[in-house]
Design a protein around this motif. Structure first.
Motif, short mmCIF file in Angstrom:
data_model
loop_
_atom_site.label_atom_id
_atom_site.label_comp_id
_atom_site.label_asym_id
_atom_site.label_seq_id
_atom_site.Cartn_x
_atom_site.Cartn_y
_atom_site.Cartn_z
N VAL A 1 0.64 -1.21 -0.02
CA VAL A 1 -0.01 -0.01 0.27
C VAL A 1 0.73 0.96 0.03
CG1 VAL A 1 -2.29 -1.28 0.94
CG2 VAL A 1 -0.33 0.60 2.57
N PHE A 2 0.70 2.25 -0.10
CA PHE A 2 0.86 3.67 -0.22
C PHE A 2 0.64 4.48 1.31
CE2 PHE A 2 0.39 2.69 -5.04
CZ PHE A 2 1.89 3.30 -4.76
N SER A 3 2.20 4.61 1.83
CA SER A 3 2.10 5.88 2.79
C SER A 3 0.60 6.65 2.82
CB SER A 3 2.95 6.45 3.00
OG SER A 3 3.34 6.93 4.19
N GLY A 4 0.45 7.07 4.00
CA GLY A 4 -1.52 8.17 3.91
C GLY A 4 -2.30 7.04 3.01
N CYS A 5 -2.05 5.89 2.90
CA CYS A 5 -3.29 5.36 2.18
C CYS A 5 -4.55 5.19 3.42
CB CYS A 5 -3.38 4.28 1.86
SG CYS A 5 -2.63 2.90 2.90
N TYR A 6 -5.84 4.39 2.81
CA TYR A 6 -6.74 4.25 3.64
C TYR A 6 -7.54 3.39 2.80
CZ TYR A 6 -11.08 4.18 6.57
OH TYR A 6 -12.27 3.73 7.07
#
Length: 463
Positions: A166-171
């Motif tokens: 996943v990408f940092s800051g994702c939700y």
């Protein structure tokens, strides 16, 4: 003057205005406050969902159950009127009380809401999902979290690999693997989430959005089953893909045999087929949720032809002659229920139409322009970002490339003041960030009301 680090506004002025706005909220929302106090006697966090306590006034607004026309306006129990740009954090993207959705729900409820059987609406909905989003095979769930978890399970099943990138800051909802972020290069759990005994170090991998070299290195380790990504990051602050990023993401996932899952729960606002069709992305799996059934809990995930064939090798589409469980590790008895499918048909055929999106996009441009004009008049280093019908006020002059960029410009005190100032003047935006959404029921007057209040906010801040 004394300035906060990144927003070029006076910190003392922010505190002064916040005190005044909190007093105003308490005076004009007393009945809601009393109901919230009563709610603490039965609800774990005072209201049916713990998220509902996130409104900055100190307690949530209690909506009045009063007749009104379709649109985005409602009243609360204290008699205050609102124009709603939160729209259930996208769950209400169809607007409140659309006649087509109301009629479909009432019609199906008279027949049965949950039957564990398909109805006459099912084939139409399946064909429309295929036409709109471009993937041939679909399955329904009760939430985007469930859809994401199903895609992860299927990706692990067909790749034999353990990790989710996943990408940092994702939700991505309550997906355990996505509860990680990067902070100064270190991996940690975001928002202080409890680890829940989940082995994040073994099953999660996280890189910064738009960082192609880091993405390549992570995927070439050979242990990533899937990349779970929004096409534009929306929950930490709007972060757009840099030119060439999606092309690199698709190329690298194919080179490494990694499944690409695109989660369009928020970016559906980009158009009838979401960001994926607007920009001709080619995911292996695709998730859409929240708005797809007019606010009824629902989501859908689609599979490409090649991915479906890989899944069928392990989970054949035809039931076995020997009776056995068809659970497959995901689903639920309410997934694909008749009430949801009826609402989906109404939404896809009569609400979120091509014409509706054209109008929503034009209104969002007007909203963005109003915010930018107010910012420019005061010479503030901010800007409004837009993805389709979504607009967000960002307290930075330049477009952020990733979550680390965004973190440098986040200002919790200023964000809280913005939310409360708007709310006290009858304008709601999403309480978790500065997101605003236009829907088919939004009117020009609604946009102009927001822009006038926002302009007053900036004026008061800079006085």
């Amino acid at each position: 003057m004394t300035e906060t680090t990144n927003t070029a506004v006076n910190a003392a002025r922010v505190e002064e205005l916040m005190r005044a706005e909190q007093a105003r909220y308490a005076a004009t929302h007393a009945r809601s406050g009393a109901l919230y106090k009563e709610g603490k006697g039965s609800w774990l966090y005072g209201a049916p969902s713990h998220w509902m306590r996130r409104w900055i006034g100190g307690w949530p607004i209690y909506v009045q159950d009063a007749p009104r026309d379709y649109g985005v306006r409602f009243s609360d129990v204290d008699g205050n009127d609102y124009v709603d740009f939160c729209l259930g954090d996208t769950g209400g993207m169809c607007g409140h009380g659309h006649p087509a959705v109301v009629e479909a729900l009432a019609r199906q409820a008279r027949v049965g809401s949950s039957l564990m059987l398909p109805t006459g609406d099912a084939q139409w909905v399946g064909d429309e999902l295929k036409r709109r989003f471009g993937l041939p095979y679909w399955n329904l769930t009760t939430s985007a979290s469930d859809a994401n978890r199903a895609c992860i399970r299927l990706a692990r099943m067909i790749t034999g690999r353990p990790r989710v990138l996943v990408f940092s800051g994702c939700y991505h909802g309550s997906v355990e693997e996505a509860h990680v972020e990067l902070s100064e290069g270190d991996v940690r759990l975001r928002n202080g989430i409890h680890p829940n005994a989940f082995p994040h170090a073994e099953l999660s991998r996280v890189v910064e959005f738009n960082d192609v070299p880091a993405l390549a290195a992570a995927l070439r380790a050979g242990d990533v089953a899937c990349v779970l990504a929004e096409p534009v990051m929306t929950n930490y602050g709007m972060i757009s893909p840099q030119p060439g990023f999606h092309e690199a993401l698709r190329r690298l996932t194919r080179e490494t045999g990694t499944v690409l899952v695109i989660d369009e729960t928020h970016t559906l606002s980009s158009g009838p087929g979401g960001y994926t069709r607007a920009h001709w992305l080619e995911p292996d799996m695709f998730v859409v949720g929240k708005a797809i059934a007019g606010g009824v809990p629902a989501a859908a995930f689609g599979l490409s032809q090649a991915t479906a064939e890989r899944v069928w090798e392990v989970l054949p589409p035809v039931p076995p002659t020997v009776r056995q469980s068809a659970h497959a590790g995901f689903g639920g008895t309410l997934a694909g229920n008749a009430l949801t499918v009826a609402a989906m048909r109404a939404v896809l055929s009569q609400v979120l139409t091509h014409e509706a999106f054209e109008r929503m996009l034009a209104l969002s441009q007007r909203l963005q322009q109003g915010v930018d004009d107010s910012i420019a008049r005061r010479g503030l280093p901010w800007h409004a970002a837009r993805v389709g019908a979504r607009v967000e006020t960002l307290f930075c002059a330049e477009e952020p490339r990733n979550a680390s960029d965004m973190r440098r410009f986040r200002d919790g005190a200023l964000e809280g003041l913005l939310h409360l100032y708007l709310m006290n003047r009858g304008v709601l935006i999403t309480p978790f960030h500065n997101m605003m959404l236009c829907c088919p029921g939004t009117a020009t007057d609604d946009v102009d009301r927001h822009n006038a209040v926002f302009d007053a906010f900036v004026g008061a801040l800079c006085a």
